[in-house]
Design a protein around this motif. Structure first.
Motif, short mmCIF file in Angstrom:
data_model
loop_
_atom_site.label_atom_id
_atom_site.label_comp_id
_atom_site.label_asym_id
_atom_site.label_seq_id
_atom_site.Cartn_x
_atom_site.Cartn_y
_atom_site.Cartn_z
N ALA A 1 21.98 -4.50 8.90
CA ALA A 1 21.18 -3.64 8.03
C ALA A 1 21.74 -3.57 6.61
O ALA A 1 21.06 -3.12 5.70
CB ALA A 1 21.09 -2.24 8.62
N GLY A 2 22.96 -4.03 6.41
CA GLY A 2 23.56 -4.01 5.08
C GLY A 2 23.43 -5.31 4.33
O GLY A 2 24.10 -5.51 3.31
N ALA A 3 22.58 -6.21 4.81
CA ALA A 3 22.40 -7.50 4.14
C ALA A 3 20.96 -7.98 4.32
O ALA A 3 20.28 -7.58 5.25
CB ALA A 3 23.38 -8.53 4.69
N ILE A 4 20.53 -8.85 3.41
CA ILE A 4 19.15 -9.33 3.41
C ILE A 4 19.15 -10.84 3.21
O ILE A 4 19.80 -11.35 2.29
CB ILE A 4 18.35 -8.67 2.26
N TYR A 5 18.41 -11.55 4.08
CA TYR A 5 18.14 -12.96 3.85
C TYR A 5 17.02 -13.03 2.83
O TYR A 5 16.02 -12.33 2.95
CB TYR A 5 17.65 -13.67 5.11
N VAL A 6 17.15 -13.89 1.83
CA VAL A 6 16.10 -14.07 0.82
C VAL A 6 15.71 -15.53 0.78
O VAL A 6 16.57 -16.40 0.66
CB VAL A 6 16.59 -13.61 -0.58
N ARG A 7 14.40 -15.79 0.92
CA ARG A 7 13.88 -17.15 0.77
C ARG A 7 13.37 -17.28 -0.65
O ARG A 7 12.56 -16.47 -1.10
CB ARG A 7 12.73 -17.42 1.75
N LEU A 8 13.85 -18.28 -1.37
CA LEU A 8 13.41 -18.51 -2.74
C LEU A 8 12.24 -19.47 -2.73
O LEU A 8 12.14 -20.35 -1.88
CB LEU A 8 14.56 -19.06 -3.57
N ARG A 9 11.36 -19.30 -3.68
CA ARG A 9 10.21 -20.20 -3.82
C ARG A 9 10.67 -21.58 -4.25
O ARG A 9 11.76 -21.73 -4.83
CB ARG A 9 9.23 -19.65 -4.86
#
Length: 180
Positions: A166-174
């Motif tokens: 819950a303290g981290a986020i996966y981010v997909r870039l365009r």
């Protein structure tokens, strides 16, 4: 000797290091104005949403979903969690103010986008245990849906437990225009 101008990301990191330093006995902090200027980011007020909608009585139209970040699909999240998809970079926002974190996150994501990285990990921290979710933990997902970010962010999702949960986020870039 000519001084090199620091990027916004470097200024944020330097200010964090400088605040943690203790001057030597008999020495004082430098009075160099350039290094002591506070970082400023224009504050973005969240859009005020009317519960009724437009004045003519019609229901509000949703924003174009083609530019709004979406959640990651289950297979992609599973591949990131198991390490079958490479995480191209990480940024840790622990202990930063919202202003510092916003600058660092935006410059980090822009750089990753320019380097054509596809997935990155943003570590926000969980916040203090006594006050519920942390400020950055709540703010970062909101930022990712706002204008400066949504042009480069394709989706995001809470990370797997071993990546910060819950303290981290996966981010997909365009992808860049014209690239497949």
């Amino acid at each position: 000797m000519k001084r090199k101008r620091l990027s916004a990301e470097d200024r944020v990191l330097w200010s964090r290091v400088a605040r943690s330093a203790v001057p030597l006995k008999g020495k004082a902090f430098p009075d160099d104005e350039e290094e002591t200027l506070p970082l400023s980011v224009p504050r973005q007020e969240p859009p005020v949403s009317s519960p009724v909608g437009p004045q003519d009585g019609r229901a509000p139209q949703p924003a174009s979903s083609s530019r709004n970040p979406r959640r990651l699909d289950a297979p992609t999240r599973r591949k990131l969690a198991t390490g079958r998809l490479d995480i191209g970079g990480r940024v840790d926002l622990h202990g930063m103010t919202q202003e510092e974190a916003h600058i660092l996150l935006l410059t980090f994501l822009r750089r990753a986008f320019e380097e054509e990285r596809r997935y990155v990990l943003v570590i926000t921290g969980k916040g203090s245990s006594g006050r519920g979710a942390g400020v950055l933990r709540r703010a970062v997902p909101q930022w990712l849906s706002t204008e400066p970010f949504r042009t480069i962010v394709g989706g995001f999702e809470e990370a797997a437990r071993h990546h910060g949960g819950a303290g981290a986020i996966y981010v997909r870039l365009r992808r860049k225009a014209g690239r497949r």
